[in-house]
Design a protein around this motif. Structure first.
Motif, PDB file in Angstrom:
ATOM      1  N   ALA A 103      -1.777   0.274 -12.484  1.00 14.18           N
ATOM      2  CA  ALA A 103      -1.981  -0.395 -11.195  1.00 14.18           C
ATOM      3  C   ALA A 103      -1.598  -1.865 -11.247  1.00 14.18           C
ATOM      4  CB  ALA A 103      -3.436  -0.247 -10.760  1.00 14.18           C
ATOM      5  N   TYR A 104      -1.363  -2.434 -12.424  1.00 13.71           N
ATOM      6  CA  TYR A 104      -0.927  -3.828 -12.494  1.00 13.71           C
ATOM      7  C   TYR A 104       0.359  -4.052 -11.714  1.00 13.71           C
ATOM      8  CZ  TYR A 104       3.155  -3.435 -15.605  1.00 13.71           C
ATOM      9  OH  TYR A 104       4.400  -3.179 -16.126  1.00 13.71           O
ATOM     10  N   GLN A 105       1.166  -3.012 -11.562  1.00 18.48           N
ATOM     11  CA  GLN A 105       2.445  -3.175 -10.880  1.00 18.48           C
ATOM     12  C   GLN A 105       2.290  -3.437  -9.385  1.00 18.48           C
ATOM     13  OE1 GLN A 105       5.543  -0.479 -11.855  1.00 18.48           O
ATOM     14  NE2 GLN A 105       5.382  -0.871 -14.035  1.00 18.48           N
ATOM     15  N   LEU A 106       1.143  -3.102  -8.809  1.00 16.39           N
ATOM     16  CA  LEU A 106       0.907  -3.433  -7.413  1.00 16.39           C
ATOM     17  C   LEU A 106       0.903  -4.946  -7.201  1.00 16.39           C
ATOM     18  CD1 LEU A 106      -1.874  -0.876  -6.388  1.00 16.39           C
ATOM     19  CD2 LEU A 106       0.591  -0.728  -6.033  1.00 16.39           C
ATOM     20  N   ALA A 163      -2.066  10.938 -15.702  1.00 17.06           N
ATOM     21  CA  ALA A 163      -1.797  10.946 -14.271  1.00 17.06           C
ATOM     22  C   ALA A 163      -3.056  10.679 -13.459  1.00 17.06           C
ATOM     23  CB  ALA A 163      -1.182  12.288 -13.878  1.00 17.06           C
ATOM     24  N   LEU A 164      -4.198  11.230 -13.890  1.00 19.43           N
ATOM     25  CA  LEU A 164      -5.455  11.002 -13.180  1.00 19.43           C
ATOM     26  C   LEU A 164      -5.859   9.535 -13.249  1.00 19.43           C
ATOM     27  CD1 LEU A 164      -7.759  12.318 -11.631  1.00 19.43           C
ATOM     28  CD2 LEU A 164      -8.921  12.716 -13.813  1.00 19.43           C
ATOM     29  N   GLY A 165      -5.632   8.913 -14.400  1.00 17.28           N
ATOM     30  CA  GLY A 165      -5.915   7.486 -14.517  1.00 17.28           C
ATOM     31  C   GLY A 165      -5.046   6.654 -13.593  1.00 17.28           C
ATOM     32  N   MET A 166      -3.770   7.020 -13.492  1.00 18.73           N
ATOM     33  CA  MET A 166      -2.876   6.323 -12.564  1.00 18.73           C
ATOM     34  C   MET A 166      -3.366   6.458 -11.128  1.00 18.73           C
ATOM     35  SD  MET A 166       0.788   7.496 -14.191  1.00 18.73           S
ATOM     36  CE  MET A 166       1.669   6.991 -12.713  1.00 18.73           C
ATOM     37  N   LEU A 167      -3.780   7.665 -10.775  1.00 23.39           N
ATOM     38  CA  LEU A 167      -4.282   7.912  -9.426  1.00 23.39           C
ATOM     39  C   LEU A 167      -5.512   7.056  -9.142  1.00 23.39           C
ATOM     40  CD1 LEU A 167      -4.408   9.539  -6.788  1.00 23.39           C
ATOM     41  CD2 LEU A 167      -5.677  11.294  -8.048  1.00 23.39           C
ATOM     42  N   ALA A 168      -6.449   7.036 -10.073  1.00 23.98           N
ATOM     43  CA  ALA A 168      -7.675   6.259  -9.885  1.00 23.98           C
ATOM     44  C   ALA A 168      -7.378   4.766  -9.804  1.00 23.98           C
ATOM     45  CB  ALA A 168      -8.651   6.552 -11.024  1.00 23.98           C
ATOM     46  N   GLY A 169      -6.464   4.284 -10.661  1.00 19.60           N
ATOM     47  CA  GLY A 169      -6.143   2.861 -10.655  1.00 19.60           C
ATOM     48  C   GLY A 169      -5.512   2.416  -9.356  1.00 19.60           C
ATOM     49  N   ASP A 170      -4.529   3.162  -8.886  1.00 17.37           N
ATOM     50  CA  ASP A 170      -3.860   2.763  -7.647  1.00 17.37           C
ATOM     51  C   ASP A 170      -4.782   2.886  -6.441  1.00 17.37           C
ATOM     52  OD1 ASP A 170      -1.226   1.977  -8.493  1.00 17.37           O
ATOM     53  OD2 ASP A 170      -0.864   4.064  -8.999  1.00 17.37           O
ATOM     54  N   LEU A 186       0.824  -1.208   0.000  1.00 15.88           N
ATOM     55  CA  LEU A 186       0.000   0.000   0.000  1.00 15.88           C
ATOM     56  C   LEU A 186       0.857   1.257   0.000  1.00 15.88           C
ATOM     57  CD1 LEU A 186      -2.999  -0.812   2.386  1.00 15.88           C
ATOM     58  CD2 LEU A 186      -2.831  -1.039  -0.091  1.00 15.88           C
ATOM     59  N   GLY A 187       2.024   1.188   0.666  1.00 19.58           N
ATOM     60  CA  GLY A 187       2.942   2.313   0.593  1.00 19.58           C
ATOM     61  C   GLY A 187       3.400   2.572  -0.825  1.00 19.58           C
ATOM     62  N   ARG A 188       3.691   1.495  -1.560  1.00 17.12           N
ATOM     63  CA  ARG A 188       4.016   1.630  -2.987  1.00 17.12           C
ATOM     64  C   ARG A 188       2.850   2.251  -3.741  1.00 17.12           C
ATOM     65  NH1 ARG A 188       7.638  -1.721  -5.741  1.00 17.12           N
ATOM     66  NH2 ARG A 188       6.583  -0.847  -7.553  1.00 17.12           N
ATOM     67  N   ALA A 189       1.628   1.821  -3.389  1.00 10.14           N
ATOM     68  CA  ALA A 189       0.446   2.383  -4.053  1.00 10.14           C
ATOM     69  C   ALA A 189       0.319   3.868  -3.766  1.00 10.14           C
ATOM     70  CB  ALA A 189      -0.807   1.641  -3.599  1.00 10.14           C
ATOM     71  N   VAL A 190       0.604   4.265  -2.524  1.00  8.06           N
ATOM     72  CA  VAL A 190       0.527   5.687  -2.165  1.00  8.06           C
ATOM     73  C   VAL A 190       1.542   6.490  -2.969  1.00  8.06           C
ATOM     74  CG1 VAL A 190       0.969   7.339  -0.319  1.00  8.06           C
ATOM     75  CG2 VAL A 190      -0.419   5.320   0.127  1.00  8.06           C
ATOM     76  N   PHE A 191       2.743   5.947  -3.125  1.00 11.79           N
ATOM     77  CA  PHE A 191       3.743   6.643  -3.927  1.00 11.79           C
ATOM     78  C   PHE A 191       3.291   6.756  -5.381  1.00 11.79           C
ATOM     79  CE2 PHE A 191       6.267   6.864  -0.377  1.00 11.79           C
ATOM     80  CZ  PHE A 191       7.557   7.306  -0.624  1.00 11.79           C
ATOM     81  N   SER A 192       2.707   5.693  -5.883  1.00 11.41           N
ATOM     82  CA  SER A 192       2.226   5.739  -7.259  1.00 11.41           C
ATOM     83  C   SER A 192       1.061   6.715  -7.393  1.00 11.41           C
ATOM     84  CB  SER A 192       1.799   4.328  -7.701  1.00 11.41           C
ATOM     85  OG  SER A 192       1.460   4.316  -9.068  1.00 11.41           O
ATOM     86  N   MET A 193       0.188   6.741  -6.390  1.00  9.57           N
ATOM     87  CA  MET A 193      -0.906   7.715  -6.412  1.00  9.57           C
ATOM     88  C   MET A 193      -0.369   9.141  -6.336  1.00  9.57           C
ATOM     89  SD  MET A 193      -4.060   6.116  -4.222  1.00  9.57           S
ATOM     90  CE  MET A 193      -3.116   5.429  -2.875  1.00  9.57           C
ATOM     91  N   ALA A 194       0.703   9.311  -5.574  1.00 12.19           N
ATOM     92  CA  ALA A 194       1.332  10.635  -5.524  1.00 12.19           C
ATOM     93  C   ALA A 194       1.831  11.026  -6.897  1.00 12.19           C
ATOM     94  CB  ALA A 194       2.480  10.634  -4.519  1.00 12.19           C
ATOM     95  N   ALA A 195       2.392  10.041  -7.625  1.00 12.34           N
ATOM     96  CA  ALA A 195       2.852  10.323  -8.978  1.00 12.34           C
ATOM     97  C   ALA A 195       1.696  10.766  -9.855  1.00 12.34           C
ATOM     98  CB  ALA A 195       3.528   9.085  -9.567  1.00 12.34           C
ATOM     99  N   GLY A 196       0.541  10.088  -9.716  1.00  5.53           N
ATOM    100  CA  GLY A 196      -0.617  10.477 -10.512  1.00  5.53           C
ATOM    101  C   GLY A 196      -1.230  11.790 -10.059  1.00  5.53           C
TER     102      GLY A 196
END
Length: 415
Positions: free
Chosen positions: A326-329, A268-275, A145-155
């Motif tokens: 989000a597949y990378q999660l 970026a918005l899509g990345m945020l929504a996916g994660d 989930l920490g990885r997801a938060v970082f990815s969401m930050a990227a988005g």
């Protein structure tokens, strides 16, 4: 090859943010992303406006990506040798100095690209140190989930960064907007230095750093589990970034050059929504099972660009593509388990190096393709290539049960 452990118990985002040092690391990363987003957009717009070249605009957009090839080849050993706080804060100061030079507006386009490329070389070490520190702060599903938060930050940061970047460029000009990057770099450096606990380097020096970097990289790539997971992280999204390299020319081609920021923000918005969706609503085991289907979303929507859609439709297609990241999660836990702890910093650095280098190369390739064909066709070609890469890597991205079965058979066969 060994069979991976069962997926850990499900965690919650509040457990992740309950860790004070994670909040500091997250804030520093958000500042880093915001400054880099403004810088990349400002440089891309400036170079394209000055040259009219799709290739040079793409190179300006990915100028911060390509140096990872050098940093990951020559310097990654320092990610384990040096204290992570010093590495991250020191690189922020380097970035601040470079952004100040760019904001002065005295360099021609070629010199600008060279400066950004050279200054980005140690970025591989700083990014590796940041990624390797995360498992020290978070364990089990909290790490994923920490990885997801970082990815969401990227988005999320890019959504705001591209939107704000467009406004800043309109109000201050591209060179004036670059001063925002200077401020963000200085603030991030101060935050990390004052609020993050000091830790020693993870590993001891064993010879010259360049030779150690080569040696450990080779050892990591010889591990089948590590190598296959690296390729699965690198290729599908890198090919999609080839499409992002021509979004500025695409916006100009459809007669709405000011919509370039909207297109970048949609990704970026899509990345945020996916994660957010996959990290919050999907169990750890199901995340790993969905890695393959989600990876298909990266390239499939981009096929629609061959029809030259308008900015709204194009933004929707790009948002769906971004959701697929989000597949990378589903790969995060498996990769952490596959790498040796003593070289965790270099392993994460190698993953980041391959990601940034491949994305830079494919974005440049997309820009080169945009020189000889319509930008929409270049985007569609990038999507098709990503789909082919996912299909070629399907055995790695397959549902967890099938992957475990393959690993068990290989283990029974004495491999």
């Amino acid at each position: 090859m060994t069979t991976p452990q069962a997926a850990p118990a499900r965690a919650a985002y509040r457990e992740v943010f309950a860790v004070g040092e994670f909040r500091v690391l997250f804030a520093g990363y958000t500042l880093f992303l915001g400054g880099e987003t403004v810088k990349m957009l400002a440089l891309s717009v400036t170079v394209y406006a000055g040259t009219g070249s799709s290739l040079l605009a793409a190179l300006a957009y990915v100028a911060g990506f390509l140096p990872y090839a050098l940093g990951g080849t020559l310097l990654l050993a320092y990610a384990d040798r040096w204290p992570p706080r010093a590495v991250m804060a020191g690189y922020d100061l380097v970035r601040a100095a470079v952004a100040a030079v760019l904001a002065a507006g005295l360099l021609p386009p070629a010199a600008t690209l060279v400066l950004v490329l050279v200054a980005g070389v140690p970025g591989a070490v700083a990014a590796a140190a940041r990624s390797a520190l995360l498992p020290d702060l978070l364990d089990g599903d909290r790490y994923v989930l920490g990885r997801a938060v970082f990815s969401m930050a990227a988005g999320g940061t890019q959504v705001l960064g591209f939107a704000a970047g467009g406004l800043l460029i309109a109000a201050l000009g591209p060179y004036g907007a670059l001063w925002i990057t200077v401020a963000s770099c200085l603030l991030s450096a101060a935050l990390l230095r004052l609020r993050l606990a000091g830790r020693p380097g993870r590993g001891a020096a064993t010879g010259h750093a360049v030779r150690q970097t080569w040696r450990v990289n080779r050892a990591l790539l010889r591990r089948p589990a590590v190598r296959s997971l690296l390729l699965a992280q690198w290729l599908p999204p890198a090919l999609v970034v080839g499409a992002e390299g021509v979004l500025v020319p695409y916006a100009a081609r459809i007669g709405m050059p000011d919509s370039a920021g909207l297109l970048f923000a949609a990704v970026a918005l899509g990345m945020l929504a996916g994660d957010l969706t996959i990290g919050r609503l999907v169990t750890p085991e199901r995340r790993e099972r969905l890695a393959g289907p989600l990876a298909l979303l990266l390239g499939a929507p981009l096929l629609g660009f061959v029809l030259s859609p308008g900015p709204v439709t194009a933004a929707l297609l790009l948002a769906v593509s971004g959701f697929g990241v989000a597949y990378q999660l589903g790969l995060a836990r498996r990769f952490l388990e596959a790498v040796p702890e003593a070289h965790r910093g270099q392993a994460f650095g190698l993953a980041l190096t391959g990601t940034m280098t491949s994305q830079g190369l494919f974005a440049a390739g997309g820009g080169a393709l945009g020189e000889v064909t319509a930008p929409g066709l270049a985007v569609g070609a990038a999507g098709a290539a990503s789909l082919l890469a996912v299909l070629g890597l399907w055995r790695v991205l397959a549902p967890l049960a099938a992957w475990e079965g393959t690993a068990s058979c290989a283990q029974a066969g004495g491999r």
